[in-house]
Write a protein that holds these residues in place. Sequence first.
Motif, PDB file in Angstrom:
ATOM      1  N   ASP A 151       0.837  -1.209   0.000  1.00 41.86           N
ATOM      2  CA  ASP A 151       0.000   0.000   0.000  1.00 41.86           C
ATOM      3  C   ASP A 151       0.868   1.255   0.000  1.00 41.86           C
ATOM      4  N   LYS A 152       1.928   1.239   0.800  1.00 42.74           N
ATOM      5  CA  LYS A 152       2.829   2.397   0.856  1.00 42.74           C
ATOM      6  C   LYS A 152       3.535   2.601  -0.481  1.00 42.74           C
ATOM      7  N   VAL A 153       3.958   1.514  -1.109  1.00 39.77           N
ATOM      8  CA  VAL A 153       4.619   1.606  -2.418  1.00 39.77           C
ATOM      9  C   VAL A 153       3.662   2.179  -3.450  1.00 39.77           C
ATOM     10  N   ARG A 154       2.407   1.718  -3.453  1.00 42.89           N
ATOM     11  CA  ARG A 154       1.416   2.245  -4.395  1.00 42.89           C
ATOM     12  C   ARG A 154       1.188   3.737  -4.183  1.00 42.89           C
ATOM     13  N   CYS A 155       1.119   4.139  -2.927  1.00 41.61           N
ATOM     14  CA  CYS A 155       0.925   5.553  -2.589  1.00 41.61           C
ATOM     15  C   CYS A 155       2.105   6.392  -3.090  1.00 41.61           C
ATOM     16  N   ILE A 156       3.312   5.902  -2.877  1.00 39.75           N
ATOM     17  CA  ILE A 156       4.512   6.613  -3.340  1.00 39.75           C
ATOM     18  C   ILE A 156       4.528   6.687  -4.862  1.00 39.75           C
ATOM     19  N   GLN A 157       4.168   5.582  -5.539  1.00 44.09           N
ATOM     20  CA  GLN A 157       4.130   5.581  -6.996  1.00 44.09           C
ATOM     21  C   GLN A 157       3.125   6.614  -7.512  1.00 44.09           C
ATOM     22  N   ALA A 158       1.960   6.694  -6.886  1.00 44.25           N
ATOM     23  CA  ALA A 158       0.941   7.663  -7.306  1.00 44.25           C
ATOM     24  C   ALA A 158       1.449   9.090  -7.123  1.00 44.25           C
ATOM     25  N   LYS A 159       2.126   9.346  -6.010  1.00 42.33           N
ATOM     26  CA  LYS A 159       2.668  10.695  -5.771  1.00 42.33           C
ATOM     27  C   LYS A 159       3.758  11.034  -6.778  1.00 42.33           C
ATOM     28  N   LEU A 160       4.600  10.056  -7.105  1.00 43.25           N
ATOM     29  CA  LEU A 160       5.647  10.292  -8.101  1.00 43.25           C
ATOM     30  C   LEU A 160       5.049  10.586  -9.477  1.00 43.25           C
ATOM     31  N   LEU A 161       4.032   9.812  -9.861  1.00 39.80           N
ATOM     32  CA  LEU A 161       3.376  10.053 -11.153  1.00 39.80           C
ATOM     33  C   LEU A 161       2.743  11.444 -11.200  1.00 39.80           C
ATOM     34  N   ALA A 162       2.112  11.848 -10.108  1.00 42.17           N
ATOM     35  CA  ALA A 162       1.500  13.175 -10.054  1.00 42.17           C
ATOM     36  C   ALA A 162       2.569  14.256 -10.170  1.00 42.17           C
ATOM     37  N   ALA A 163       3.682  14.077  -9.495  1.00 41.36           N
ATOM     38  CA  ALA A 163       4.775  15.060  -9.560  1.00 41.36           C
ATOM     39  C   ALA A 163       5.354  15.122 -10.974  1.00 41.36           C
ATOM     40  N   GLN A 164       5.554  13.963 -11.595  1.00 40.17           N
ATOM     41  CA  GLN A 164       6.070  13.932 -12.968  1.00 40.17           C
ATOM     42  C   GLN A 164       5.116  14.618 -13.929  1.00 40.17           C
ATOM     43  N   SER A 165       3.821  14.391 -13.734  1.00 43.98           N
ATOM     44  CA  SER A 165       2.815  15.014 -14.590  1.00 43.98           C
ATOM     45  C   SER A 165       2.866  16.537 -14.448  1.00 43.98           C
ATOM     46  N   ARG A 166       2.969  17.018 -13.188  1.00 43.04           N
ATOM     47  CA  ARG A 166       3.067  18.467 -12.961  1.00 43.04           C
ATOM     48  C   ARG A 166       4.308  19.038 -13.628  1.00 43.04           C
ATOM     49  N   GLN A 167       5.440  18.322 -13.490  1.00 44.26           N
ATOM     50  CA  GLN A 167       6.687  18.802 -14.093  1.00 44.26           C
ATOM     51  C   GLN A 167       6.577  18.843 -15.614  1.00 44.26           C
ATOM     52  N   LYS A 168       5.923  17.838 -16.196  1.00 43.62           N
ATOM     53  CA  LYS A 168       5.762  17.804 -17.654  1.00 43.62           C
ATOM     54  C   LYS A 168       4.892  18.961 -18.127  1.00 43.62           C
ATOM     55  N   LYS A 169       3.800  19.230 -17.407  1.00 42.30           N
ATOM     56  CA  LYS A 169       2.939  20.355 -17.783  1.00 42.30           C
ATOM     57  C   LYS A 169       3.712  21.664 -17.716  1.00 42.30           C
ATOM     58  N   TYR A 170       4.509  21.820 -16.652  1.00 36.53           N
ATOM     59  CA  TYR A 170       5.303  23.035 -16.486  1.00 36.53           C
ATOM     60  C   TYR A 170       6.307  23.158 -17.634  1.00 36.53           C
ATOM     61  N   ALA A 171       7.000  22.056 -17.948  1.00 34.32           N
ATOM     62  CA  ALA A 171       7.996  22.077 -19.029  1.00 34.32           C
ATOM     63  C   ALA A 171       7.333  22.352 -20.375  1.00 34.32           C
ATOM     64  N   ASP A 172       6.198  21.719 -20.649  1.00 38.49           N
ATOM     65  CA  ASP A 172       5.473  21.950 -21.901  1.00 38.49           C
ATOM     66  C   ASP A 172       5.068  23.408 -22.024  1.00 38.49           C
ATOM     67  N   HIS A 173       4.600  23.980 -20.904  1.00 44.11           N
ATOM     68  CA  HIS A 173       4.183  25.386 -20.898  1.00 44.11           C
ATOM     69  C   HIS A 173       5.381  26.283 -21.202  1.00 44.11           C
ATOM     70  N   LYS A 174       6.538  25.979 -20.580  1.00 42.24           N
ATOM     71  CA  LYS A 174       7.752  26.762 -20.818  1.00 42.24           C
ATOM     72  C   LYS A 174       8.169  26.681 -22.288  1.00 42.24           C
ATOM     73  N   VAL A 175       8.094  25.485 -22.876  1.00 38.98           N
ATOM     74  CA  VAL A 175       8.458  25.318 -24.279  1.00 38.98           C
ATOM     75  C   VAL A 175       7.526  26.132 -25.158  1.00 38.98           C
ATOM     76  N   ARG A 176       6.209  26.077 -24.855  1.00 36.90           N
ATOM     77  CA  ARG A 176       5.245  26.864 -25.630  1.00 36.90           C
ATOM     78  C   ARG A 176       5.543  28.353 -25.520  1.00 36.90           C
ATOM     79  N   ASP A 177       5.889  28.804 -24.315  1.00 39.24           N
ATOM     80  CA  ASP A 177       6.233  30.213 -24.131  1.00 39.24           C
ATOM     81  C   ASP A 177       7.448  30.588 -24.975  1.00 39.24           C
TER      82      ASP A 177
END
Length: 103
Positions: free
Chosen positions: A29-55
């Motif tokens: 359960d703890k591993v799944r929770c950590i994986q979900a948090k990592l995926l969410a963080a990666q998604s946020r970073q990708k959105k930020y990077a995509d936005h920067k590239v568009r800018d």
Amino acid sequence: MGGSRSPIRWFEARDVKPLEVELVKDAQDKVRCIQAKLLAAQSRQKKYADHKVRDMEFQTEEEPIAILDRDVRKLRTKEIKSVKVQWKHRPVKEVTWEAEKDM
């Protein structure tokens, strides 16, 4: 010595297995929770990077061709001068207001 029992002997053999299974489930359960948090963080970073590239693409590819209007907004301590800009390769309906100092 006869009255004290070692903590190791507190559990019967049949009790150890359910405890181990519970520990494994808890760890999973703890591993799944950590994986979900990592995926969410990666998604946020990708959105930020995509936005920067568009800018950056916007800044390098777009070129102003006309200033259609000017405006001055007064704040308490300063004035902000803006211009209404028509961009190359964009229809007139997509004009934008930009800070005059950036033009």
